[in-house]
Design an enzyme around this catalytic site. Structure first.
Site, PDB file in Angstrom:
ATOM      1  N   HIS A 431     -10.057   4.987  -4.503  1.00 54.91           N
ATOM      2  CA  HIS A 431      -8.605   5.174  -4.563  1.00 54.91           C
ATOM      3  C   HIS A 431      -7.951   4.642  -5.825  1.00 54.91           C
ATOM      4  CE1 HIS A 431      -7.545   6.840  -0.602  1.00 54.91           C
ATOM      5  NE2 HIS A 431      -8.592   6.193  -0.161  1.00 54.91           N
ATOM      6  N   LYS A 622       7.969   3.783  -3.975  1.00 58.33           N
ATOM      7  CA  LYS A 622       6.531   3.552  -4.010  1.00 58.33           C
ATOM      8  C   LYS A 622       6.301   2.073  -4.301  1.00 58.33           C
ATOM      9  CE  LYS A 622       6.301   6.750  -7.126  1.00 58.33           C
ATOM     10  NZ  LYS A 622       5.231   7.599  -6.670  1.00 58.33           N
ATOM     11  N   ARG A 623       5.063   1.644  -4.272  1.00 62.52           N
ATOM     12  CA  ARG A 623       4.770   0.257  -4.595  1.00 62.52           C
ATOM     13  C   ARG A 623       5.331  -0.093  -5.968  1.00 62.52           C
ATOM     14  NH1 ARG A 623       3.089  -3.630  -1.213  1.00 62.52           N
ATOM     15  NH2 ARG A 623       1.663  -4.517  -2.736  1.00 62.52           N
ATOM     16  N   LYS A 628       3.203   2.371 -12.230  1.00 66.42           N
ATOM     17  CA  LYS A 628       4.093   3.374 -11.636  1.00 66.42           C
ATOM     18  C   LYS A 628       5.382   3.518 -12.437  1.00 66.42           C
ATOM     19  CE  LYS A 628       2.155   2.849  -6.997  1.00 66.42           C
ATOM     20  NZ  LYS A 628       1.637   4.223  -6.789  1.00 66.42           N
ATOM     21  N   THR A 730       0.820  10.541  -2.332  1.00 65.81           N
ATOM     22  CA  THR A 730       1.170  11.432  -1.223  1.00 65.81           C
ATOM     23  C   THR A 730       2.684  11.550  -1.097  1.00 65.81           C
ATOM     24  OG1 THR A 730       0.985   9.580   0.342  1.00 65.81           O
ATOM     25  CG2 THR A 730      -0.933  11.021   0.100  1.00 65.81           C
ATOM     26  N   LYS A 734       5.299  14.790  -0.049  1.00 69.22           N
ATOM     27  CA  LYS A 734       6.333  14.743   0.989  1.00 69.22           C
ATOM     28  C   LYS A 734       7.684  15.191   0.440  1.00 69.22           C
ATOM     29  CE  LYS A 734       3.774  10.901   2.893  1.00 69.22           C
ATOM     30  NZ  LYS A 734       3.603   9.447   2.834  1.00 69.22           N
TER      31      LYS A 734
END
Length: 896
Positions: A431, A622-623, A628, A730, A734
């Site tokens: 991952h 998100k985290r 990111k 993911t 969505k």
């Protein structure tokens, strides 16, 4: 704090049942577990779940339904019947009777003293009654058919609530809503009493949740009023759990410490400390298919005779402390998913779930009759024919040496036979490519905690290196790179290498991610055995992430192409025939606006910020992590703020920018990023010149339930990680399914989303993977961008000079220093392209018809991203099974 270690099982059977999801899922409460049976027991749960393929993702369908005082229109009534089930008079009457029965006999309350929480428990128990017959029948069916079982081992399962999921899957939601209405109660209020169940951190746990659809949660990371993230224990089990059933008859011992003896009779692991794994079962229903599977949660318990000698001689305090130490396995989580923290307790957690689960696997494999405790199979050579184990990242990697230990020491198999069984049974999903997230356990820690397993790992490595040396004689550097043991100041075991060597298949979770693994991280292993490496692009469940959380959009789609797309998401392609249909464009825009109005009211209530519902809802949830690049978003916010300040009379596209997520407790930079976001919001939101043209909100305590509110209301989805760093994602899928457009880099699943919807229908910007690689070789100079781009320099100077932190001018000096001098993720390199792309976004938003056409293209391109497709690929290409959609008979079906 909390932790989870989970394993779920899918069962495939060409004769009938699709699959079973069996999940031991490990969760812990810092302050101890409290429930209706015992106020002091701590609860760990690893879990176990069985789920049918056709409805793998539909367990958590949720409908944003609010009881309206006005009469329902015919269309509304038809919607309720089609998606919620018809509320028959008999059903409503029975539900009311059972509700009152549980309130009286289970909770020992009457309506004079009952609280809303009591009403929730009464409703939950009423709904649970409808599961029991199906639950028993399902287990009988599994034992009768004896299908192959797939155990999905994961440290995290990040899921939402159970009550509504269960009502929807049993087609009881409408009847329950009517029954509670007649009882003078509000269904939505009762549903809100249930805590979010989801034990995990980010994408890895959410993906496991997509596959499992149930989990547990002990701790939320909360954003506090002083603009800092603080962690608070959230004992979600303190009021009890109406869904679980203890199974002490299946309690299993788990061993730690001790020493290894090599005797003529075999190898023995002796003088160990024993912790008992106590299972708790939770029913998990399939979607209207009469299948109710089992989620098994493991709780750590000290043995009854634990240090009894100390207790008897007066060492009461020490005896209690020792007992608590043993049961700490089920109390504390290190909630870091993108940062490895090599602590002994974490390794204990990982081994605990692995050891308990594998004992359960072997026990179940040896028994073939329902309820039988007799050993039927004694030859474990057929284990790979009946069992597949999928390792969700390296956290459950100890399953490989543990399975070898069982086969060698307990079942007395020869090494070659045991290794063949092990490798044909196990497969590994990677991952992450971030070095800090890869697990490497010190050998001295393993020697102390799991000495026999370290011996087995050394022997695996010896044989592995012998085979590599034969293929590449004299290539000592290759042997060093491919070894399971990393030499250095502290010798460590590389758990990813262990997973690769001990598995028959290795996969990434997006095509670009899998290619990067083969080209860089696992290049040597790929060259040796290229057929072992595969790709399985992640997916999401359309039942939860469309039908449940966005029923208005689901109905608009169903009116055009029918309802079969709920089970076959590829049918969304049919929407392309309506892309120029003014009525569809109008209906989709109307649903989006209704969702935005509803979420605006939520934001105003919870954040006390007046929201312009006509503004663009620009969302990044998100985290919180440097890769990111929430910081790139912050720089855009500041640039936009400065532009509005400079030209206040210009016709700006109004935006409400929302950023949400959690930082790992020990991740200083991530926590500082949260403080920067909130500090920017404080300045922007109170600026009278800017007004409602720009608002900035940090979403506190981001979790599944909040995601179900915000995703349907979003216009723009921010997926802006540095190319080559995001495995898949993911959340991007969505948002796409719910009609948000994506601004993003060519990273993770964004690449495949652009292929499916057309790159012209996404806002793609920035460096590609090859560009990043080239910059790594030539060198990245952040100061060059800083000195060359005036708006970037202005924004950085404002952060550095205390414009956003007037009470502490140097508050963000660490962020400034990182961005200017040691930014691994090259924020400045993509700044100009990002700002220009955001200008295109703003321009298109002013043309609602063209914007909505692009939305339709995106929704139509979502078919590939169903988790039904993902799991089917795992089944056929890794687990060696063919999925089936066949239902099993209901308990009262005379044909069974």
């Amino acid at each position: 704090m909390c932790s989870t270690v989970c394993m779920c099982v899918y069962i495939y059977n060409s004769a009938g049942l699709a699959y079973q999801l069996w999940c031991p899922h490990f969760d812990e409460t810092e302050g101890g577990r409290k429930d209706t049976q015992c106020d002091t027991r701590s609860h760990l749960p690893p879990s176990s779940v069985d789920i049918c393929l056709s409805d793998l993702q539909s367990h958590n369908r949720k409908y944003a339904f609010t009881k309206m005082p006005k009469p329902l229109t015919d269309q509304d009534k038809r919607k309720q019947i089609s998606v919620r089930g018809l509320a028959g008079v008999e059903n409503v009457s029975d539900l009311k009777t059972n509700f009152n029965r549980h309130l009286h006999f289970t909770l020992v309350k009457d309506r004079n003293v009952a609280t809303k929480r009591d009403y929730y428990f009464a409703l939950a128990n009423t709904v649970r009654d409808h599961l029991v017959g199906r639950w028993i029948r399902t287990q009988q069916h599994y034992y009768e058919k004896d299908p192959k079982r797939v155990y999905y081992l994961s440290l995290e399962f990040y899921m939402g609530r159970t009550l509504q999921n269960t009502m929807v899957n049993l087609a009881l939601e409408n009847a329950c809503d009517e029954a509670t209405y007649q009882l003078g109660l509000d269904m939505e209020e009762l549903q809100d009493i249930e805590e979010d169940a989801g034990l995990g951190n980010g994408g890895l746990g959410r993906l496991a949740g997509e596959f499992l659809l149930l989990g547990s949660l002990l701790v939320y990371l909360l954003y506090n009023h002083d603009n800092r993230q603080v962690e608070e224990a959230d004992d979600w089990l303190r009021y009890g759990n109406p869904w679980e059933k203890a199974r002490p008859e299946y309690m299993r011992p788990v061993h730690f410490y001790g020493r290894v003896e090599h005797t003529p009779e075999g190898v023995k692991w002796v003088d160990t400390q024993v912790v008992l794994a106590l299972p708790y079962d939770t029913p998990v229903p399939g979607y209207r298919n009469n299948v109710v599977n089992t989620m098994r949660l493991w709780s750590a318990k000290a043995p009854c005779d634990f240090n009894l000698k100390d207790f008897n001689v007066g060492g009461y305090i020490q005896a209690v402390l020792d007992r608590n130490l043993a049961e700490n396995i089920s109390r504390v989580l290190y909630p870091n998913d993108n940062f490895f923290e090599g602590k002994e307790l974490r390794l204990k957690q990982e081994y605990f779930v692995v050891a308990a689960t594998l004992q359960d696997i072997v026990r179940r494999f040896k028994s073939s009759k329902f309820g039988s405790t007799e050993v039927v199979r004694v030859d474990l050579s057929t284990l790979p024919d009946k069992v597949a184990i999928q390792l969700n990242d390296t956290h459950p990697a100890m399953a490989i040496p543990e399975l070898m230990r069982i086969l060698l020491d307990t079942e007395h198999q020869k090494w070659e036979k045991a290794w063949d069984i092990c490798t044909r049974t196990c497969a590994y999903t990677n991952h992450t490519v971030l070095p800090e997230a890869l697990e490497r356990w010190p050998t001295d820690l393993l020697q102390n905690l799991l000495p026999r397993h370290l011996e087995i790992i050394y022997e695996i490595n010896r044989r592995h290196l012998e085979s590599i040396a034969k293929l590449y004689p004299g290539d000592h550097d290759r042997l060093r790179r491919m070894s399971l043991v990393e030499e250095g100041d502290q010798k460590k075991i590389n758990m990813a290498h262990l997973c690769i060597v001990g598995s028959h298949a290795v996969n990434g979770v997006a095509r670009i991610h899998s290619d990067i693994l083969k080209a860089t991280l696992f290049k040597d292993f790929y060259e040796v055995d290229p057929h072992k490496f595969q790709n399985k692009t992640n997916g999401i469940t359309p039942r939860r992430w469309l039908v449940m959380c966005n029923p208005g959009l689901a109905e608009v789609i169903a009116e055009r192409i029918g309802e079969d797309y709920i089970r076959d998401l590829d049918q969304l392609k049919k929407l392309l025939a309506f892309v120029d249909d003014d009525s569809l464009i109008h209906d989709i825009a109307k649903v989006k606006q209704e969702n935005k109005l509803k979420f605006s009211a939520y934001l105003e209530e919870h954040y006390k910020v007046k929201i312009n519902p006509n503004s663009m809802f620009d969302v990044q949830v998100k985290r919180i992590h440097e890769y990111k690049r929430q910081l790139l978003n912050c720089l855009h916010i500041i640039t936009l703020y400065n532009r509005i300040q400079k030209e206040p009379n210009k016709n700006w596209t109004p935006r409400t920018i929302m950023i949400g997520g959690k930082a790992a407790p020990g991740y200083h930079t991530a926590k500082l990023i949260i403080r920067l976001i909130t500090a920017i919001g404080e300045i922007v939101n109170h600026d009278t010149v800017v007004g409602d043209r720009l608002k900035v909100i940090f979403l506190e305590n981001y979790k599944v339930t909040l995601a179900e509110k915000i995703i349907p209301a979003s216009d723009l989805s921010e997926q802006i990680s540095t190319a080559g760093t995001e495995a898949s994602g993911t959340g991007n899928m969505k948002f796409m399914l719910n009609g948000a457009l994506t601004i993003g880099t060519m990273d993770g699943a964004n690449v495949e989303m652009a292929e499916e919807a057309g790159e012209e229908n996404l806002f793609i910007f920035g460096m590609r993977v090859d560009d990043v690689d080239a910059m790594d070789k030539s060198g990245y100079d952040a100061m060059d961008y800083y000195n060359r781009i005036p708006e970037l320099k202005q924004a950085m100077d404002q952060i550095a000079g205390g414009f956003f932190s007037p009470d502490q001018h140097d508050l963000f000096k660490d962020i400034v220093n990182m961005l200017l001098h040691h930014d691994r993720f090259k924020v400045f390199a993509d700044y100009e392209a990002y700002i220009k792309c955001q200008e295109k976004v703003s321009a298109l938003y002013k043309n609602p018809k063209e914007w909505t056409k692009m939305v339709i293209h995106n929704i139509a391109g979502c078919g590939k991203f169903s988790s039904d497709r993902t799991i089917s690929q795992y089944a056929r290409e890794i687990w060696g099974m063919e999925p089936s959609l066949e239902r099993i008979p209901a308990p009262d079906d005379p044909r069974q």
